[in-house]
Write a protein that holds these residues in place. Sequence first.
Motif, PDB file in Angstrom:
ATOM      1  N   THR A  32     -89.961 -16.708 -56.463  1.00 47.06           N
ATOM      2  CA  THR A  32     -90.310 -18.123 -56.527  1.00 47.06           C
ATOM      3  C   THR A  32     -91.312 -18.441 -55.426  1.00 47.06           C
ATOM      4  O   THR A  32     -91.096 -18.079 -54.264  1.00 47.06           O
ATOM      5  CB  THR A  32     -89.060 -19.002 -56.354  1.00 47.06           C
ATOM      6  OG1 THR A  32     -88.174 -18.774 -57.459  1.00 47.06           O
ATOM      7  CG2 THR A  32     -89.411 -20.484 -56.294  1.00 47.06           C
ATOM      8  N   GLN A 161     -93.300 -32.262 -54.411  1.00 50.94           N
ATOM      9  CA  GLN A 161     -91.930 -32.186 -54.936  1.00 50.94           C
ATOM     10  C   GLN A 161     -90.905 -32.267 -53.812  1.00 50.94           C
ATOM     11  O   GLN A 161     -89.720 -32.374 -54.059  1.00 50.94           O
ATOM     12  CB  GLN A 161     -91.779 -30.898 -55.747  1.00 50.94           C
ATOM     13  CG  GLN A 161     -92.637 -30.912 -57.006  1.00 50.94           C
ATOM     14  CD  GLN A 161     -92.718 -29.562 -57.673  1.00 50.94           C
ATOM     15  OE1 GLN A 161     -93.171 -28.583 -57.066  1.00 50.94           O
ATOM     16  NE2 GLN A 161     -92.278 -29.476 -58.910  1.00 50.94           N
ATOM     17  N   ARG A 211     -83.691 -25.911 -50.198  1.00 51.98           N
ATOM     18  CA  ARG A 211     -84.320 -26.508 -51.384  1.00 51.98           C
ATOM     19  C   ARG A 211     -85.052 -25.435 -52.192  1.00 51.98           C
ATOM     20  O   ARG A 211     -85.051 -25.456 -53.425  1.00 51.98           O
ATOM     21  CB  ARG A 211     -85.295 -27.602 -50.980  1.00 51.98           C
ATOM     22  CG  ARG A 211     -84.675 -28.774 -50.228  1.00 51.98           C
ATOM     23  CD  ARG A 211     -83.627 -29.510 -51.055  1.00 51.98           C
ATOM     24  NE  ARG A 211     -83.149 -30.685 -50.348  1.00 51.98           N
ATOM     25  CZ  ARG A 211     -82.156 -30.694 -49.467  1.00 51.98           C
ATOM     26  NH1 ARG A 211     -81.517 -29.548 -49.206  1.00 51.98           N
ATOM     27  NH2 ARG A 211     -81.769 -31.797 -48.870  1.00 51.98           N
ATOM     28  N   ALA A 214     -82.554 -23.372 -54.100  1.00 50.47           N
ATOM     29  CA  ALA A 214     -82.008 -24.122 -55.230  1.00 50.47           C
ATOM     30  C   ALA A 214     -82.953 -24.048 -56.430  1.00 50.47           C
ATOM     31  O   ALA A 214     -82.522 -23.836 -57.569  1.00 50.47           O
ATOM     32  CB  ALA A 214     -81.776 -25.574 -54.826  1.00 50.47           C
ATOM     33  N   VAL A 215     -84.249 -24.183 -56.170  1.00 50.33           N
ATOM     34  CA  VAL A 215     -85.231 -24.078 -57.256  1.00 50.33           C
ATOM     35  C   VAL A 215     -85.235 -22.659 -57.818  1.00 50.33           C
ATOM     36  O   VAL A 215     -85.301 -22.457 -59.031  1.00 50.33           O
ATOM     37  CB  VAL A 215     -86.629 -24.477 -56.745  1.00 50.33           C
ATOM     38  CG1 VAL A 215     -87.695 -24.160 -57.787  1.00 50.33           C
ATOM     39  CG2 VAL A 215     -86.665 -25.957 -56.400  1.00 50.33           C
ATOM     40  N   ASP A 217     -82.801 -20.736 -57.995  1.00 51.17           N
ATOM     41  CA  ASP A 217     -81.575 -20.570 -58.776  1.00 51.17           C
ATOM     42  C   ASP A 217     -81.572 -21.388 -60.060  1.00 51.17           C
ATOM     43  O   ASP A 217     -80.577 -21.379 -60.794  1.00 51.17           O
ATOM     44  CB  ASP A 217     -80.363 -20.955 -57.921  1.00 51.17           C
ATOM     45  CG  ASP A 217     -80.063 -19.924 -56.847  1.00 51.17           C
ATOM     46  OD1 ASP A 217     -80.497 -18.769 -56.986  1.00 51.17           O
ATOM     47  OD2 ASP A 217     -79.383 -20.287 -55.855  1.00 51.17           O
ATOM     48  N   GLY A 218     -82.653 -22.129 -60.299  1.00 50.52           N
ATOM     49  CA  GLY A 218     -82.766 -22.839 -61.563  1.00 50.52           C
ATOM     50  C   GLY A 218     -82.619 -24.335 -61.493  1.00 50.52           C
ATOM     51  O   GLY A 218     -82.747 -25.017 -62.524  1.00 50.52           O
ATOM     52  N   ASP A 219     -82.352 -24.891 -60.306  1.00 52.17           N
ATOM     53  CA  ASP A 219     -82.281 -26.342 -60.192  1.00 52.17           C
ATOM     54  C   ASP A 219     -83.682 -26.919 -60.397  1.00 52.17           C
ATOM     55  O   ASP A 219     -84.651 -26.416 -59.800  1.00 52.17           O
ATOM     56  CB  ASP A 219     -81.761 -26.755 -58.820  1.00 52.17           C
ATOM     57  CG  ASP A 219     -80.270 -26.494 -58.662  1.00 52.17           C
ATOM     58  OD1 ASP A 219     -79.640 -26.076 -59.656  1.00 52.17           O
ATOM     59  OD2 ASP A 219     -79.741 -26.723 -57.561  1.00 52.17           O
ATOM     60  N   PRO A 220     -83.817 -27.952 -61.197  1.00 54.74           N
ATOM     61  CA  PRO A 220     -85.155 -28.503 -61.437  1.00 54.74           C
ATOM     62  C   PRO A 220     -85.704 -29.187 -60.196  1.00 54.74           C
ATOM     63  O   PRO A 220     -84.994 -29.931 -59.513  1.00 54.74           O
ATOM     64  CB  PRO A 220     -84.917 -29.514 -62.571  1.00 54.74           C
ATOM     65  CG  PRO A 220     -83.469 -29.890 -62.449  1.00 54.74           C
ATOM     66  CD  PRO A 220     -82.765 -28.659 -61.955  1.00 54.74           C
ATOM     67  N   ALA A 221     -86.965 -28.926 -59.892  1.00 59.13           N
ATOM     68  CA  ALA A 221     -87.628 -29.621 -58.793  1.00 59.13           C
ATOM     69  C   ALA A 221     -88.009 -31.022 -59.249  1.00 59.13           C
ATOM     70  O   ALA A 221     -88.087 -31.311 -60.444  1.00 59.13           O
ATOM     71  CB  ALA A 221     -88.865 -28.841 -58.364  1.00 59.13           C
ATOM     72  N   HIS A 222     -88.227 -31.880 -58.294  1.00 57.66           N
ATOM     73  CA  HIS A 222     -88.673 -33.244 -58.581  1.00 57.66           C
ATOM     74  C   HIS A 222     -89.956 -33.224 -59.398  1.00 57.66           C
ATOM     75  O   HIS A 222     -90.866 -32.428 -59.130  1.00 57.66           O
ATOM     76  CB  HIS A 222     -88.899 -33.980 -57.260  1.00 57.66           C
ATOM     77  CG  HIS A 222     -89.622 -35.288 -57.402  1.00 57.66           C
ATOM     78  ND1 HIS A 222     -89.036 -36.413 -57.964  1.00 57.66           N
ATOM     79  CD2 HIS A 222     -90.893 -35.659 -57.050  1.00 57.66           C
ATOM     80  CE1 HIS A 222     -89.914 -37.410 -57.950  1.00 57.66           C
ATOM     81  NE2 HIS A 222     -91.035 -36.977 -57.404  1.00 57.66           N
TER      82      HIS A 222
END
Length: 271
Positions: A32, A161, A211, A214-215, A217-222
């Motif tokens: 990433t 973001q 942060r 988290a992205v 791992d698949g969490d959507p960014a702003h």
Amino acid sequence: MCRVVDLQQAVLAKNGAAAQTLRVGLTARGTTVVNLLSSPGSGKTALLERELGLARERGVSVAALTADLATENDARRLGRSGVPVKQVLTDGLCHLEAAMLGRHLDGWLPQDTRLLFVENVGNLVCPASYDLGESLRVVLASVTEGEDKPLKYPTAFGLAQLVVITKTDIAGAVGFDEAAFRANVQQVNPGVEVVLTSARTGEGLGTLLGRALAVADGDPAHTPVMAAQDHGHHHGHGHDAGHDHHHDDPGHGHHHDAGHGHAHPPVVRTR
């Protein structure tokens, strides 16, 4: 005027295609990209050095590529963290571009890299228009820069973001108005998270790393409003008003690699 605009749009479209190819390829290998943008002197190198060190302590496989017009100073500083670091010297070019980044990563980026932090050239104008294949775009501003910075550079802050305030340990001394800064950020980028950090005291240390993970791992960014208005992708905007386009400068547009094989951190000159 139309021909200039058409040329700029063509350049940005070509960059956008290269960025998407790079993003897909890096994502497929589990990497990433985090793109860090700020003015010179914002403290992003100091903060990134601490975040890289923390990642190493936690066993997170990270690497960093830092770009400057001249000197290897930032690579030396980031190299103290013990993670793979590469310096790119742009020799006058005011930003990185996706194809350029891809060439510099080829054969260098460790295969198991989970996070690649890209420290863009210190500039809030040119880099704002260029997608680097990142999954998280972070804009940093120090408390010394003034509360109106988001309004002066709406493209940079409007496409962020994550917004990071740096050097909070001296906020009181310089009279920084945090509430006004946050309000200005929200005016150009409603809903974006704003976090406080100090590389000196450790305030907020680990937030950037967290942060980014988290992205990864698949969490959507702003998703900035400006990005949504740009048909689902947040890059490709022109420069902020009043800035002369950088391609008029001598030597721009030539990105020949040189300097491979240097001792760590390697230096890549782009001419």
